[in-house]
Motif scaffolding. Structure first.
Motif, short mmCIF file in Angstrom:
data_model
loop_
_atom_site.label_atom_id
_atom_site.label_comp_id
_atom_site.label_asym_id
_atom_site.label_seq_id
_atom_site.Cartn_x
_atom_site.Cartn_y
_atom_site.Cartn_z
N ASN A 44 13.34 9.44 24.39
CA ASN A 44 12.29 9.82 25.57
C ASN A 44 13.60 8.43 26.82
O ASN A 44 12.97 9.13 28.13
CB ASN A 44 10.88 9.32 25.92
CG ASN A 44 10.17 10.11 24.49
OD1 ASN A 44 10.87 10.83 24.58
ND2 ASN A 44 9.42 9.12 24.71
N CYS A 64 16.19 11.42 30.24
CA CYS A 64 15.96 11.68 31.56
C CYS A 64 17.11 11.55 32.51
O CYS A 64 16.69 11.82 33.58
CB CYS A 64 15.00 11.57 32.02
SG CYS A 64 14.36 9.37 31.64
N SER A 122 9.45 26.27 28.35
CA SER A 122 9.54 25.22 29.52
C SER A 122 9.60 25.82 31.26
O SER A 122 10.00 26.71 31.50
CB SER A 122 10.88 24.41 29.56
OG SER A 122 10.66 23.02 31.07
N ASN A 162 7.93 23.91 34.46
CA ASN A 162 7.69 22.46 35.82
C ASN A 162 8.70 21.67 34.93
O ASN A 162 10.13 21.35 34.59
CB ASN A 162 6.43 22.74 35.48
CG ASN A 162 6.85 21.65 37.53
OD1 ASN A 162 7.16 21.80 37.19
ND2 ASN A 162 4.87 21.08 37.14
N ILE A 163 7.71 20.61 34.58
CA ILE A 163 8.73 19.37 33.98
C ILE A 163 8.51 19.26 32.24
O ILE A 163 8.17 18.23 31.80
CB ILE A 163 8.13 18.07 35.25
CG1 ILE A 163 6.55 17.55 34.20
CG2 ILE A 163 8.06 17.44 35.98
CD1 ILE A 163 5.65 16.70 35.14
N ASP A 164 7.41 20.49 31.96
CA ASP A 164 7.13 20.66 30.55
C ASP A 164 7.72 20.20 29.44
O ASP A 164 8.94 21.14 30.28
CB ASP A 164 6.29 21.48 30.52
CG ASP A 164 5.89 22.77 30.83
OD1 ASP A 164 6.99 22.60 32.54
OD2 ASP A 164 5.77 23.52 30.11
N LYS A 165 7.60 20.06 28.30
CA LYS A 165 9.70 20.62 27.64
C LYS A 165 8.40 20.85 26.46
O LYS A 165 8.00 19.33 25.55
CB LYS A 165 10.15 19.47 26.96
CG LYS A 165 11.30 19.11 28.69
CD LYS A 165 12.23 18.32 28.35
CE LYS A 165 13.57 18.12 29.95
NZ LYS A 165 14.58 17.26 29.37
N ASP A 205 2.24 17.63 24.81
CA ASP A 205 3.10 16.74 25.95
C ASP A 205 2.56 16.58 27.21
O ASP A 205 2.04 17.26 27.98
CB ASP A 205 4.45 18.36 26.36
CG ASP A 205 5.06 18.02 27.17
OD1 ASP A 205 5.83 16.69 27.38
OD2 ASP A 205 5.21 18.40 28.57
N GLY A 230 4.09 15.76 30.19
CA GLY A 230 4.59 17.53 31.27
C GLY A 230 3.83 18.31 31.79
O GLY A 230 3.36 19.01 32.78
N TYR A 231 3.11 19.13 30.12
CA TYR A 231 2.64 19.82 30.37
C TYR A 231 1.38 20.13 30.91
O TYR A 231 0.61 20.75 31.13
CB TYR A 231 2.17 20.38 28.75
CG TYR A 231 1.71 22.26 28.52
CD1 TYR A 231 2.79 23.14 29.15
CD2 TYR A 231 0.97 22.14 28.19
CE1 TYR A 231 1.33 24.43 29.02
CE2 TYR A 231 -0.53 23.39 28.31
CZ TYR A 231 0.41 24.40 28.65
OH TYR A 231 -0.18 26.16 28.22
N SER A 284 0.81 18.94 34.25
CA SER A 284 0.97 20.44 34.98
C SER A 284 0.28 21.51 35.09
O SER A 284 -0.30 21.71 36.10
CB SER A 284 2.07 21.30 34.54
OG SER A 284 3.35 20.34 34.84
#
Length: 576
Positions: A366, A370, A431, A433-436, A504, A506-507, A510
């Motif tokens: 992690n 990024c 993915s 947005n910022i989700d992975k 996740d 990010g998910y 979002s």
């Protein structure tokens, strides 16, 4: 007794060789890289790299860039089109392997040569030795659900086929496997038959004819074994009729296959009655495989990664029979062997053979994911237990610092070589947005929804997904094929469950701020994923190489079309 002693000596010898090979994996890696670079030093690709004959790892890493298949396509197509000059390798490339195309939506050509054949045999010998030590086989046959694609020639006259086809048609493979692989119960005409459905039917029939001799059941992927016994559920009475009358069903029309099967089929009403009785006595086909093949010791095939969703159904057919995951590799080449065969497939690890290629690993965690600068790759013996890495391979067939695209986790070491667990494909990511979310995340989400269906005595036959950005905001779409008819209430809860199970950060974040729209569940008609299989078979993929596409990108427009044209019901999540 003498035969068993000889088998034991063979097993011990192979294991001793592996133990010696892995005592100093770093030294073996340096020697292997030196050998690869010396053998291929005259290749245009290496001459242009600026190595100038140097073969040490440090020079290699500073001069040769990390690449993907796209970076090498121009070189590979020159070879395929008949350019005789040394392009990627010192010696000419005799054949090309075709990937299945199920991951990226298009098939790739990959160089295949004698060195890769030798690597294959070494991997098979190694895993067989460890397997045979734990589960000794007796004299007999094996039931192989294997299929060969129709070979063709490239523009330059090179042989081209799937990786498995290149193996099966190679005389070295047949000779090399005699010591470790029991005779396949099906004749070659069935394996090389022109129609997959006819070959599958005949594989099943051959297995029944030699049922007492079958020692293990095998296919390249778990999906193929599940497909075979799902087919058996539909055709078992017809198979019994063939055995009873000694005449092959009219569904098999290929003359070569009919001729080969006619030599095996003789009227046998006793065997037909026995199989009929056994099948009639089963409860929902539980324990079908050991019931049909009472002397089978295990079921063997690749069962990790995208194959894990089929394990529940395979265990249902297997009853108490052990499942063993086969070795770790790809169309580009082999990486590691399963030397811990007693581990269940979900926990399977694979020990890297340090002399079959040169291996590097890009750290993935992690903190580094990024950053703008990708972490530097580390060597085979520099990896750390518990860490995830993207694997890079350098092979004897002209791939240098090639990104396989696989994410692996280091679970431990066998002597000094790492034992890897396959995690997922790195580029198969949902993915918006910022989700992975990876293939593994998708699988875990579907498993949670599957628990709700299991309470209704239903199961998920297969699944896939895509990202729909035609809406604002974009959202995930999950396609499920289900074995029966769940209630509306259960399907709505399944939809919410799928959405909630993507954890996740990010998910979740979002979804809460509506930067990603509600997840959409599309339930497809029964047989939809069979249509996807048929599509790939039409492109030349063989069923034993097929993997259901788990995340269907825009390049895979035909698969998207099949899925979207077969939607029976649609639901949107209300979980957030």
């Amino acid at each position: 007794m003498l035969e068993k002693k000889m088998e034991g000596n063979y097993t011990d010898k192979v294991i001793e060789e592996f133990e010696a090979l892995t005592k100093d994996a770093e030294m073996v890696q340096r020697e292997t890289l030196k050998k690869i670079l010396e053998e291929n030093g005259s290749a245009e690709y290496l001459l242009n790299s600026g190595l100038n004959g140097r073969t040490d790892p440090e020079s290699f890493k500073s001069c040769v860039p990390l690449v993907t298949h796209k970076d090498l396509e121009a070189y590979i197509y020159r070879i395929a089109d008949g350019d005789p000059s040394p392009i990627l390798t010192g010696k000419p490339i005799p054949d090309m392997s075709l990937s299945s195309g199920t991951t990226q939506g298009r098939r790739k050509l990959v160089p295949f040569n004698d060195e890769l054949m030798e690597n294959t045999l070494q991997i098979y010998r190694t895993s067989f030795a460890f397997r045979n030590r734990e589960f000794p086989l007796e004299k007999g046959k094996s039931l192989h659900f294997v299929y060969s694609s129709k070979p063709w020639k490239t523009k330059g006259g090179l042989g081209a086929g799937t990786a498995t086809t290149n193996l099966f048609r190679n005389s070295k493979y047949k000779n090399g496997m005699k010591a470790i692989q029991f005779q396949c119960c099906s004749p070659d005409e069935v394996i090389f038959g022109p129609d997959f459905h006819q070959s599958l039917y005949c594989h099943l029939l051959c297995g029944l004819l030699f049922r007492e001799e079958i020692q293990f059941v095998f296919s390249t992927f778990a999906h193929s074994i599940v497909l075979a016994f799902r087919t058996f559920e539909q055709v078992w009475e017809e198979l019994c009729n063939d055995i009873r009358d000694g005449e092959l069903s009219s569904r098999v029309t290929a003359p070569s296959v009919r001729m080969a099967m006619s030599k095996l089929l003789k009227p046998n009403p006793e065997l037909a009655d026995l199989i009929y009785k056994k099948c009639s006595g089963l409860s929902n086909w539980y324990g079908l495989i050991p019931e049909l093949f009472p002397n089978a010791k295990y079921i063997y095939g690749i069962m990790t990664g995208s194959m894990e969703p089929y394990l529940k159904k395979l265990r249902h057919y297997a009853g108490e029979l052990p499942l063993m995951s086969a070795d770790y590799g790809s169309s580009e080449g082999w990486v590691a062997a399963n030397v811990n065969p007693k581990l269940p497939p979900e926990l399977a690890t694979f020990a890297v053979l340090p002399n079959i290629g040169y291996f590097e690993f890009i750290p993935l965690n992690n903190n580094t994911e990024c950053l703008y600068m990708e972490p530097k790759p580390v060597g085979l013996t520099e990896v750390k237990i518990g860490e995830d890495y993207e694997i890079i391979v350098t092979t004897f067939a002209g791939l240098y610092r090639y990104r396989l695209g696989d994410v692996v986790r280091v679970m431990g070491f066998h002597n000094t070589t790492p034992e890897l667990k396959f995690v997922c494909r790195r580029n198969l990511i949902l993915s918006i947005n910022i989700d992975k979310n990876t293939e593994k995340d998708l699988q875990l989400s579907v498993e949670e929804a599957g628990k709700l269906l299991a309470e209704e005595k239903l199961e998920i036959v297969d699944f896939s997904s895509l990202v729909d950005v035609s809406t604002d905001p974009g959202h995930y779409v999950i396609f499920l094929e289900i074995s029966g008819e769940p209630s509306e209430e259960v399907l709505r809860e399944c939809c919410n469950c799928l959405d909630r199970s993507f954890v996740d950060a990010g998910y979740v974040g979002s979804r809460k701020v509506k930067a990603i729209g509600p997840l959409e569940l599309r339930v497809v008609w029964r047989g939809t994923f069979q249509k996807i299989l048929e599509h790939y078979l039409g492109l030349g993929t063989v069923v034993s190489q097929f993997k259901t596409p788990r995340c269907v990108g825009p390049m895979n427009s035909k698969v998207q079309q099949i899925l979207c044209n077969n939607v029976a019901k649609t639901y949107f999540s209300t979980a957030f």
